[in-house]
Design an enzyme around this catalytic site. Structure first.
Site, mmCIF file in Angstrom:
data_model
loop_
_atom_site.group_PDB
_atom_site.id
_atom_site.type_symbol
_atom_site.label_atom_id
_atom_site.label_comp_id
_atom_site.label_asym_id
_atom_site.label_seq_id
_atom_site.Cartn_x
_atom_site.Cartn_y
_atom_site.Cartn_z
ATOM 1 N N GLU A 90 12.964 17.088 -27.850
ATOM 2 C CA GLU A 90 12.876 15.260 -28.151
ATOM 3 C C GLU A 90 11.528 14.724 -27.813
ATOM 4 O O GLU A 90 11.230 15.001 -26.633
ATOM 5 C CB GLU A 90 13.891 14.894 -27.618
ATOM 6 C CG GLU A 90 15.173 15.249 -28.248
ATOM 7 C CD GLU A 90 16.482 14.495 -27.722
ATOM 8 O OE1 GLU A 90 16.390 13.238 -27.240
ATOM 9 O OE2 GLU A 90 17.505 15.107 -27.373
ATOM 10 N N CYS A 103 6.842 9.403 -25.622
ATOM 11 C CA CYS A 103 7.690 10.132 -24.537
ATOM 12 C C CYS A 103 7.821 11.697 -24.609
ATOM 13 O O CYS A 103 8.329 11.767 -25.875
ATOM 14 C CB CYS A 103 8.717 9.487 -24.191
ATOM 15 S SG CYS A 103 10.222 10.247 -23.243
ATOM 16 N N CYS A 110 17.033 21.676 -18.894
ATOM 17 C CA CYS A 110 16.818 21.316 -17.618
ATOM 18 C C CYS A 110 17.567 22.018 -16.512
ATOM 19 O O CYS A 110 18.951 21.997 -16.837
ATOM 20 C CB CYS A 110 16.749 19.919 -17.390
ATOM 21 S SG CYS A 110 16.078 19.444 -15.771
ATOM 22 N N CYS A 114 21.118 16.853 -12.985
ATOM 23 C CA CYS A 114 21.325 15.407 -12.314
ATOM 24 C C CYS A 114 22.475 15.145 -13.262
ATOM 25 O O CYS A 114 22.779 15.147 -14.393
ATOM 26 C CB CYS A 114 20.141 14.503 -12.752
ATOM 27 S SG CYS A 114 18.700 14.818 -11.832
ATOM 28 N N CYS A 117 22.706 12.848 -16.651
ATOM 29 C CA CYS A 117 21.578 12.854 -17.315
ATOM 30 C C CYS A 117 21.834 14.006 -18.703
ATOM 31 O O CYS A 117 22.442 15.200 -18.290
ATOM 32 C CB CYS A 117 20.419 13.696 -16.924
ATOM 33 S SG CYS A 117 18.926 14.035 -18.046
ATOM 34 N N GLY A 157 13.426 18.055 -19.431
ATOM 35 C CA GLY A 157 12.902 18.898 -18.774
ATOM 36 C C GLY A 157 12.459 18.354 -17.332
ATOM 37 O O GLY A 157 12.109 16.898 -17.182
ATOM 38 N N GLU A 158 12.064 19.135 -16.493
ATOM 39 C CA GLU A 158 11.285 18.569 -15.039
ATOM 40 C C GLU A 158 9.806 19.155 -15.132
ATOM 41 O O GLU A 158 9.602 20.467 -15.008
ATOM 42 C CB GLU A 158 12.233 19.192 -13.880
ATOM 43 C CG GLU A 158 11.555 19.250 -12.761
ATOM 44 C CD GLU A 158 10.989 17.873 -12.147
ATOM 45 O OE1 GLU A 158 11.766 16.772 -12.477
ATOM 46 O OE2 GLU A 158 9.686 17.669 -11.980
ATOM 47 N N SER A 189 6.916 12.010 -14.663
ATOM 48 C CA SER A 189 8.079 11.825 -14.015
ATOM 49 C C SER A 189 8.625 12.977 -13.198
ATOM 50 O O SER A 189 9.000 13.880 -13.931
ATOM 51 C CB SER A 189 9.266 10.878 -14.749
ATOM 52 O OG SER A 189 10.359 10.540 -13.819
ATOM 53 N N SER A 212 11.822 9.793 -9.699
ATOM 54 C CA SER A 212 13.334 9.317 -10.041
ATOM 55 C C SER A 212 14.057 9.262 -8.866
ATOM 56 O O SER A 212 14.595 10.464 -8.210
ATOM 57 C CB SER A 212 14.057 10.474 -10.919
ATOM 58 O OG SER A 212 13.267 10.398 -12.224
ATOM 59 N N LEU A 213 14.239 8.045 -8.001
ATOM 60 C CA LEU A 213 14.599 7.947 -6.899
ATOM 61 C C LEU A 213 16.238 7.694 -6.948
ATOM 62 O O LEU A 213 17.053 8.366 -6.354
ATOM 63 C CB LEU A 213 14.040 6.805 -6.300
ATOM 64 C CG LEU A 213 14.440 6.668 -4.764
ATOM 65 C CD1 LEU A 213 14.336 7.955 -4.160
ATOM 66 C CD2 LEU A 213 13.605 5.312 -3.967
ATOM 67 N N HIS A 214 16.776 6.599 -7.566
ATOM 68 C CA HIS A 214 17.859 6.351 -8.037
ATOM 69 C C HIS A 214 19.164 6.140 -6.866
ATOM 70 O O HIS A 214 19.847 5.512 -7.268
ATOM 71 C CB HIS A 214 18.553 7.634 -8.914
ATOM 72 C CG HIS A 214 17.809 7.755 -10.117
ATOM 73 N ND1 HIS A 214 17.026 6.895 -10.790
ATOM 74 C CD2 HIS A 214 17.828 8.971 -10.875
ATOM 75 C CE1 HIS A 214 16.460 7.676 -11.829
ATOM 76 N NE2 HIS A 214 17.150 8.702 -11.803
ATOM 77 N N ASN A 288 22.296 4.678 -19.097
ATOM 78 C CA ASN A 288 22.628 5.169 -20.546
ATOM 79 C C ASN A 288 23.977 5.741 -20.256
ATOM 80 O O ASN A 288 24.107 6.717 -19.563
ATOM 81 C CB ASN A 288 21.608 5.709 -21.301
ATOM 82 C CG ASN A 288 20.426 5.016 -21.816
ATOM 83 O OD1 ASN A 288 20.520 4.067 -22.306
ATOM 84 N ND2 ASN A 288 19.181 5.287 -21.330
ATOM 85 N N CYS A 331 17.148 10.112 -23.667
ATOM 86 C CA CYS A 331 16.881 11.502 -23.825
ATOM 87 C C CYS A 331 17.799 12.443 -23.609
ATOM 88 O O CYS A 331 18.636 12.371 -22.831
ATOM 89 C CB CYS A 331 15.670 11.710 -22.726
ATOM 90 S SG CYS A 331 14.314 11.656 -23.785
HETATM 91 N N1 SAH Z 1 12.918 15.497 -14.775
HETATM 92 C C1 SAH Z 1 12.215 14.167 -14.689
HETATM 93 C C2 SAH Z 1 11.839 13.671 -16.064
HETATM 94 C C3 SAH Z 1 12.848 13.559 -17.262
HETATM 95 S S1 SAH Z 1 14.095 12.244 -17.002
HETATM 96 C C4 SAH Z 1 12.823 13.440 -13.875
HETATM 97 O O1 SAH Z 1 13.834 13.551 -13.223
HETATM 98 O O2 SAH Z 1 12.062 12.347 -13.599
HETATM 99 C C5 SAH Z 1 13.225 10.657 -17.203
HETATM 100 C C6 SAH Z 1 14.093 9.617 -16.575
HETATM 101 O O3 SAH Z 1 15.206 9.254 -17.110
HETATM 102 C C7 SAH Z 1 14.490 10.104 -15.205
HETATM 103 O O4 SAH Z 1 14.194 9.115 -14.222
HETATM 104 C C8 SAH Z 1 15.995 10.236 -15.103
HETATM 105 O O5 SAH Z 1 16.212 10.227 -13.941
HETATM 106 C C9 SAH Z 1 16.254 9.048 -16.346
HETATM 107 N N2 SAH Z 1 17.649 9.439 -16.861
HETATM 108 C C10 SAH Z 1 18.123 10.424 -17.205
HETATM 109 N N3 SAH Z 1 19.416 10.327 -17.606
HETATM 110 C C11 SAH Z 1 19.613 8.861 -17.679
HETATM 111 C C12 SAH Z 1 20.489 8.244 -18.151
HETATM 112 N N4 SAH Z 1 21.552 8.612 -18.769
HETATM 113 N N5 SAH Z 1 20.292 6.857 -18.126
HETATM 114 C C13 SAH Z 1 19.269 6.398 -17.505
HETATM 115 N N6 SAH Z 1 18.333 7.019 -17.038
HETATM 116 C C14 SAH Z 1 18.440 8.295 -16.859
#
Ligand code: SAH
Length: 339
Positions: A90, A103, A110, A114, A117, A157-158, A189, A212-214, A288, A331
């Site tokens: 995508e 993007c 991946c 996570c 995701c 993907g990462e 990212s 991506s800290l979260h 999301n 995504c």
């Molecule tokens: N693998 C990389 C890049 C891809 S994800 C990474 O982890 O950074 C891009 C961003 O979208 C990341 O910050 C990821 O954590 C976030 N993301 C993935 N799924 C999500 C969701 N359901 N809601 C909000 N952000 C999300």
């Protein structure tokens, strides 16, 4: 057989010289590739003999638009691109005041796992080559008919798990003889693969690193991001500091805010303390909804107070505007629904 778009300009020139052809042919071929030709036949000013010699070892196969969704609200365009082997990735085109941003994905699926995701649900199928990463920019640009000026590597993907292809892609997309997109207009990212962050720092590319800290709490971060079991928050933050020392660039921290997981005042306090002294920006993303999990976004007031708290501690933070909300631009979902 190798994808011709996997070659850098210099590599292409080397191949063409090796075939006993003149140097300027490389320029012609490269320009056609960057325009998004789908076959050698479309390279009108290139001699047939050269094309047939090249085609013995190198193929040209553009990305096919398997699906395209256009937002009626903000014109965001979401593409499901089909690769030469039938796999799908995508890409999303977003229209901002500062320019058009794409993007892009770095892998098919991946392996990072996570929990919130959608991209990781079916695991990793394979990494993309540098040419396939580049083709997403080329074919998105070809479809919209306008120049794309910014790239975010935040699709499927990462990127740091596909390190060498991603670095090659970055150098290629930056080539002024090709797409000529400045490093300062590119963000990458990562979920936090520490050794590769340190490796990336050595490249000294002035891109924006996005982490991506979260969560600022190891137990909570580990519960949503398995990578945290391998490289914990303190190792990750140390790597960010070293990256900043070497590259001098502001770091962007992504914070997918999730109800009852990482949205408390205590989380905001710990986050502010953790990021003290780092030149950074926090991007708060209301999580999301993904069918397969039950994570929910906090209510708007709660998100705002989280953001305001960070600001009150001198940390710049913004809540990400949701683009393409009517086409579900988050995504991984389009690919998943078409698997
Ligand atoms: N693998 C990389 C890049 C891809 S994800 C990474 O982890 O950074 C891009 C961003 O979208 C990341 O910050 C990821 O954590 C976030 N993301 C993935 N799924 C999500 C969701 N359901 N809601 C909000 N952000 C999300």
């Amino acid at each position: 057989m190798i994808n011709l778009r996997d070659l850098t300009y210099e590599e292409l020139e080397g191949v063409i010289l090796g075939l006993g052809e003149k140097k300027f042919r490389a320029k012609q071929v490269y320009e056609w590739l960057m325009k998004g030709v789908n076959s050698y036949d479309e390279m009108l000013n290139v001699p047939s003999l050269l094309k047939s010699k090249l085609s013995e070892n190198y193929f040209i196969h553009g990305l096919e638009i398997a699906k395209k969704l256009v937002s009626a609200i903000d014109n965001t365009k979401k593409y499901l691109f089909k690769l030469h082997d039938g796999n799908m990735v995508e890409s999303v085109v977003m229209y901002y005041k500062h320019g058009i941003t794409v993007c892009i994905s770095s892998q098919v699926g991946c392996a990072m796992g996570c929990k919130f995701c959608a991209s990781t649900i079916g695991g990793l199928v394979r990494s993309l080559t540098s040419g396939e990463i580049l083709e997403q920019v080329i074919y998105a640009q070809k479809d919209i008919g306008e120049r794309i000026s910014n790239i975010v590597m935040m699709g499927i993907g990462e990127p740091l798990a596909n390190y060498h292809n991603v670095i090659k892609f970055l150098k290629n997309v930056n080539d002024e003889r090709g797409l000529n997109i400045g490093y300062r207009h590119i963000s990458l990212s990562t979920c936090g693969i520490v050794p590769n962050i340190l490796e990336l720092a050595k490249e000294k590319l002035p891109i924006t690193l996005s982490i991506s800290l979260h969560s600022p709490v190891d137990s909570a971060r580990s519960s949503i991001m398995p990578i945290n079991e391998k490289y914990n928050i303190s190792e990750l933050i140390d790597a960010c500091k070293r990256y900043q020392q070497q590259c001098g660039r502001r770091i962007s921290f992504e914070y997918a805010i999730i109800k009852d997981v990482n949205d408390s005042t205590e989380d905001a306090k710990k986050l502010a303390a953790l990021l003290r002294g780092i030149m950074c920006h926090v991007n708060i993303i209301p999580v999301n909804n993904v069918e397969e999990n039950s994570y929910q976004k906090p209510d708007t007031a709660k998100i705002k107070s989280f953001c305001d708290y960070l600001e009150s501690k001198g940390i710049t933070a913004t809540v990400r505007r949701e683009l393409g909300s009517d086409i579900n631009a988050s995504c991984g979902q389009l690919r998943k629904n078409n698997m």
